[in-house]
Design a protein around this motif. Structure first.
Motif: not given
Length: 449
Positions: A144-147, A306-310, A368-369
């Protein structure tokens, strides 16, 4: 296999309407906008009367602790908890043991998930000061990406050298991958901790001082540096678990934000009753900060920022003993995130609007993001990841918790919504307390680059 979901209110892409969903094998075959039940032969019919039919939640920030810390969580138990909570896809973080900072470690996690995960999965590779070659070789359709840890990290995952930061931001831009960052300034945190220890004459200050140690300044200065680098390199910069009103000023061109459920539910006055159960990094901060975050996600619905995660991060209760210095940070949340968010977004906003907003933040914007292929929406031809929820009050109790750690900061709290069924890739994995333990999810694919 044909499944009919009928009688419910479908919530998708800003609309709520009565209708039915027909699933064939692992994909959505048809969506009808009618109160009439479609004709045909179906292997399973799900009566969703009185319920809302939503896309399965995508949680882009979880720590399932495997490999290396499986005494408190593992892919099996935590993906089970996810399914109970309507989460059909997750992205797991790289600070396991070994850390996911090499191709070998990344491949090993995918192999574990294929064997053990009950829902769909992917994994963030992690940046270090010297693993640019690994990041350069990433398959952008698998991750999904890089952390990036710009502060407050364990092991060698803190990237604090200017040259290394430039390299990571440039590589993320080159690969057209989102760069998700934990932003807290380590020097400011260390300075604050030393000052608080001196003031309190203890090596383990009370947890109520945690937001003073991991302060607004520590968060803002680190996020500000990240935004400057993102603008320099034209990198999609996603600020993880944003906690302060001040940081919201930084959101804008190619800068997006994740808000976590805990920071929307709790504030600093909750430390008095919940103590270290709500200790996390970045810290739960003031009531005013929490209100600013709530207002931000309410308006963010219009512009996909924005996203909402945990930031689901289980620990044993023994590890949570102590104060601001000794108790470990993190809490389990993936099982209850969707009911909690629907509860927060309920009156006075009104049920339909509230549900649409939560779907935007927890499903659509996540897809989307991060460029998720064929998930996050109820669309014909998309993977049949669906959750059915009912507006019905219930209380979180210890015996319903599926996470291995066996506790939740929400125990004893009444939630206004409950998950009735979870369908993952066309498979009814969770059905009103019944769970198919044999089912395994799929590796998520991405449209990156």
């Amino acid at each position: 296999m044909r499944i009919l979901i009928t009688g419910g209110t479908i919530v998708n892409e800003g609309r709520s309407f009565r209708g039915s969903v027909i699933i064939e094998n692992d994909r959505i075959a048809e969506i009808t906008e009618s109160q009439d039940t479609p004709r045909g032969t179906f292997d399973t019919t799900v009566d969703a009367t009185g319920c809302y039919v939503l896309p399965g939640v995508i949680d882009s920030h979880v720590h399932f602790r495997e490999p290396g810390m499986t005494h408190k969580a593992d892919i099996d138990t935590e993906s089970r908890a996810a399914a109970f909570g309507g989460v059909t896809s997750y992205f797991e973080m790289p600070n396991t043991n070994p850390q996911t900072t090499s191709q070998e470690a990344l491949d090993a996690k995918f192999a574990l998930a294929k064997e053990k995960s009950h829902v769909n999965y992917s994994f963030f590779p992690g940046a270090t000061n010297d693993n640019g070659e690994f990041l350069r070789q990433l398959d952008v359709h698998r991750v999904p990406g890089i952390k990036l840890f710009m502060g407050s990290s364990t092991g060698n995952m803190l990237v604090d050298k200017a040259e290394a930061l430039d390299t990571v931001f440039a590589l993320a831009a080159e690969k057209q991958l989102p760069l998700m960052a934990h932003c807290e300034d380590t020097e400011i945190i260390n300075r604050n901790m030393a000052a608080v220890k001196a003031q309190t004459a203890t090596d383990d200050p009370d947890v109520t001082l945690h937001p003073q140690i991991r302060s607004v300044e520590a968060c803002y200065e680190s996020s500000k540096l990240g935004v400057e680098l993102a603008h320099k390199h034209n990198t999609h910069f996603h600020i993880a678990h944003i906690t302060t009103a001040k940081e919201l000023e930084l959101i804008g061109e190619n800068v997006t934000a994740e808000v976590c459920v805990a920071h929307l539910m709790f504030a600093d006055d909750d430390y008095n009753s919940l103590g270290t159960k709500i200790k996390c990094n970045p810290a739960v901060k003031t009531v005013d900060d929490r209100q600013a975050l709530r207002e931000y996600i309410a308006t963010a619905m219009a512009h996909d920022s924005a996203t909402v995660s945990t930031d689901h991060a289980p620990h044993t209760l023994a590890e949570k003993q102590g104060g601001a210095a000794k108790a470990v940070s993190g809490m389990p949340m993936v099982q209850f995130s969707l009911p909690a968010m629907l509860t927060l977004a309920s009156p006075p906003a009104g049920e339909c609007r509230a549900v649409e907003q939560v779907v935007q933040l927890m499903c659509h914007n996540q897809a989307r993001l991060f460029g998720v292929d064929d998930r996050g929406f109820i669309r014909k031809g998309y993977k049949a990841d669906i959750v059915i929820v009912r507006h019905e009050p219930w209380t979180v109790t210890q015996d319903c918790i599926q996470s291995k750690c066996g506790w939740s900061p929400l125990e004893g709290r009444q939630l206004e919504w409950k998950v009735e069924q979870t369908i993952c890739n066309g498979h009814l994995i969770y059905n009103r307390g019944e769970f198919d333990d044999e089912y395994r999810g799929e590796e998520i694919s991405f449209r990156n680059s």
